[in-house]
Scaffold this active site. Structure first.
Site, PDB file in Angstrom:
ATOM      1  N   GLY A  76       3.172   1.944  10.717  1.00  0.00           N
ATOM      2  CA  GLY A  76       4.124   3.037  10.500  1.00  0.00           C
ATOM      3  C   GLY A  76       4.907   3.431  11.736  1.00  0.00           C
ATOM      4  N   GLU A  90      -4.400  -5.504  11.049  1.00  0.00           N
ATOM      5  CA  GLU A  90      -3.385  -4.469  11.201  1.00  0.00           C
ATOM      6  C   GLU A  90      -3.605  -3.734  12.522  1.00  0.00           C
ATOM      7  OE1 GLU A  90      -1.767  -3.174   7.134  1.00  0.00           O
ATOM      8  OE2 GLU A  90      -3.525  -1.962   7.532  1.00  0.00           O
ATOM      9  N   ASN A  95       0.856  -1.193   0.000  1.00  0.00           N
ATOM     10  CA  ASN A  95       0.000   0.000   0.000  1.00  0.00           C
ATOM     11  C   ASN A  95       0.892   1.243   0.000  1.00  0.00           C
ATOM     12  OD1 ASN A  95      -1.808   2.056   0.557  1.00  0.00           O
ATOM     13  ND2 ASN A  95      -2.232   1.399   2.659  1.00  0.00           N
ATOM     14  N   LYS A 155       0.033   4.288  -0.197  1.00  0.00           N
ATOM     15  CA  LYS A 155      -0.637   5.439   0.421  1.00  0.00           C
ATOM     16  C   LYS A 155      -0.517   6.666  -0.497  1.00  0.00           C
ATOM     17  CE  LYS A 155       0.432   3.353   4.824  1.00  0.00           C
ATOM     18  NZ  LYS A 155       0.400   3.487   6.248  1.00  0.00           N
ATOM     19  N   SER A 201       4.307  -2.429  10.122  1.00  0.00           N
ATOM     20  CA  SER A 201       5.772  -2.386  10.209  1.00  0.00           C
ATOM     21  C   SER A 201       6.450  -3.671   9.750  1.00  0.00           C
ATOM     22  CB  SER A 201       6.202  -2.001  11.634  1.00  0.00           C
ATOM     23  OG  SER A 201       5.696  -0.719  11.965  1.00  0.00           O
ATOM     24  N   GLU A 250      -6.311   4.350   8.593  1.00  0.00           N
ATOM     25  CA  GLU A 250      -6.141   5.785   8.323  1.00  0.00           C
ATOM     26  C   GLU A 250      -7.441   6.395   7.796  1.00  0.00           C
ATOM     27  OE1 GLU A 250      -2.633   5.409   5.895  1.00  0.00           O
ATOM     28  OE2 GLU A 250      -1.488   4.843   7.671  1.00  0.00           O
ATOM     29  N   HIS A 286      -9.189   0.865   5.802  1.00  0.00           N
ATOM     30  CA  HIS A 286      -7.851   1.050   6.381  1.00  0.00           C
ATOM     31  C   HIS A 286      -7.970   1.953   7.611  1.00  0.00           C
ATOM     32  CE1 HIS A 286      -3.676   2.308   6.851  1.00  0.00           C
ATOM     33  NE2 HIS A 286      -3.345   1.235   6.137  1.00  0.00           N
TER      34      HIS A 286
HETATM   35  C1  PEP Z   1      -0.345  -0.021   6.338  1.00  0.00           C
HETATM   36  O1  PEP Z   1      -0.495   1.172   6.229  1.00  0.00           O
HETATM   37  O2  PEP Z   1      -1.241  -0.805   5.946  1.00  0.00           O
HETATM   38  C2  PEP Z   1       0.877  -0.517   6.944  1.00  0.00           C
HETATM   39  C3  PEP Z   1       0.915  -1.755   7.334  1.00  0.00           C
HETATM   40  O3  PEP Z   1       1.906   0.390   7.064  1.00  0.00           O
HETATM   41  P1  PEP Z   1       3.401   0.090   7.573  1.00  0.00           P
HETATM   42  O4  PEP Z   1       3.881  -1.159   6.894  1.00  0.00           O
HETATM   43  O5  PEP Z   1       4.192   1.300   7.168  1.00  0.00           O
HETATM   44  O6  PEP Z   1       3.334  -0.091   9.051  1.00  0.00           O
END
Ligand code: PEP
Length: 260
Positions: free
Chosen positions: A179, A173, A11, A13, A218, A105, A103
């Site tokens: 992040g 997640e 992703n 973003k 992450s 976010e 998601h």
């Molecule tokens: C995400 O935004 O779905 C995500 C897992 O981000 P990151 O890998 O940067 O933690």
């Protein structure tokens, strides 16, 4: 005998314009080819911003790269006066296969409710798209409810009330791991995935065995193997590390056969 083909999805973003997106796809595809990636064993999906989808489609089609394309969002509406929205039909015309739905976010910054997530899942089904339904608990929810209550509830809410369920993916997640460089322990991730799968089994029956459940938060090339070892984790959803072709190719190399 059925298999759940592992899915490694990146992703991007709100990063990379369409020219930068083309460059990254090219670099990623060639890195995977050089490393003899077995595209049949592990599906790799890029999820660029909307503005790069057309370029991604053209490049992947012209070069016959075996990469899937995902979109980061979808409108719940079919068509009409909804300024700024992108419909499922528009996405499927661009060879989009997956759509990230719910998601954290979007739940956090755009106020997306479980109900809206459900409508977006329905919009995916109506256009032949596969939703990647993102679920996960915040740090506060982890402390008050433990890790699995919120992901299980969000999953069941997203699957409620559809005429019939089509193919979908769930991405666990933990919000506190996105992040931040913090990761869930592989045991916890697998346990949550197991509970999500068993909740789907309870409500919707055996299709639960076919559902791919990803871990996200992450993930890097150095820690992906520990997540993939869990019997209930069928791949990963990657944010930051998917913007680096070597790192993402390193994540994608992890092989796993999940035979049911
Ligand atoms: C995400 O935004 O779905 C995500 C897992 O981000 P990151 O890998 O940067 O933690």
């Amino acid at each position: 005998m059925t298999e759940r083909t592992p899915l490694i999805a990146g992703n991007w973003k709100m990063n990379l314009d369409h020219l930068q997106s083309i460059a990254l796809i090219q670099k990623l595809a060639w890195t995977l080819i050089e490393k003899s990636h077995d595209f049949k064993d592990v599906e790799v999906c890029v999820i660029p911003p909307f503005t790069a989808l057309r370029s991604a489609q053209t490049l992947i089609d012209a070069e016959k790269f075996e990469l899937s394309i995902g979109a980061q969002d979808i409108s719940k509406h079919k068509a009409g006066a909804y300024t700024g929205e992108i419909s499922g039909q528009m996405l499927s015309k661009l060879a989009v296969k997956y759509v990230v739905v719910g998601h954290s976010e979007r739940r956090q910054y755009h106020g997306e409710s479980d109900e809206l997530v459900r409508d977006k899942v329905a919009a995916c089904f109506a256009s032949g798209l596969i939703p990647i339904i993102c679920v996960g608990e915040t740090q506060e929810q982890l402390e008050s409810h433990g890790p699995s209550a919120i992901p299980v509830r969000q999953t069941l809410e997203a699957l409620k009330g559809h005429e019939s369920l089509k193919e979908f993916v769930v991405a666990y997640e933990p919000v506190w791991a996105i992040g931040t460089g913090q990761i869930a322990s592989p045991e916890q991730a697998d346990q949550v995935a197991a509970e999500v799968r068993s909740a789907i089994l309870g409500e919707h029956g055996e299709l639960a065995e076919q559902v791919r459940i990803l871990y996200g938060g992450s993930v890097k090339a150095g820690n992906v193997a520990s997540f993939m070892q869990g019997p209930n984790i069928d791949g990963v959803l990657v944010g930051g590390a998917s913007l680096d072709s070597d790192e993402f190719a390193g994540i994608s190399r992890y092989k796993k056969h999940i035979v049911l």
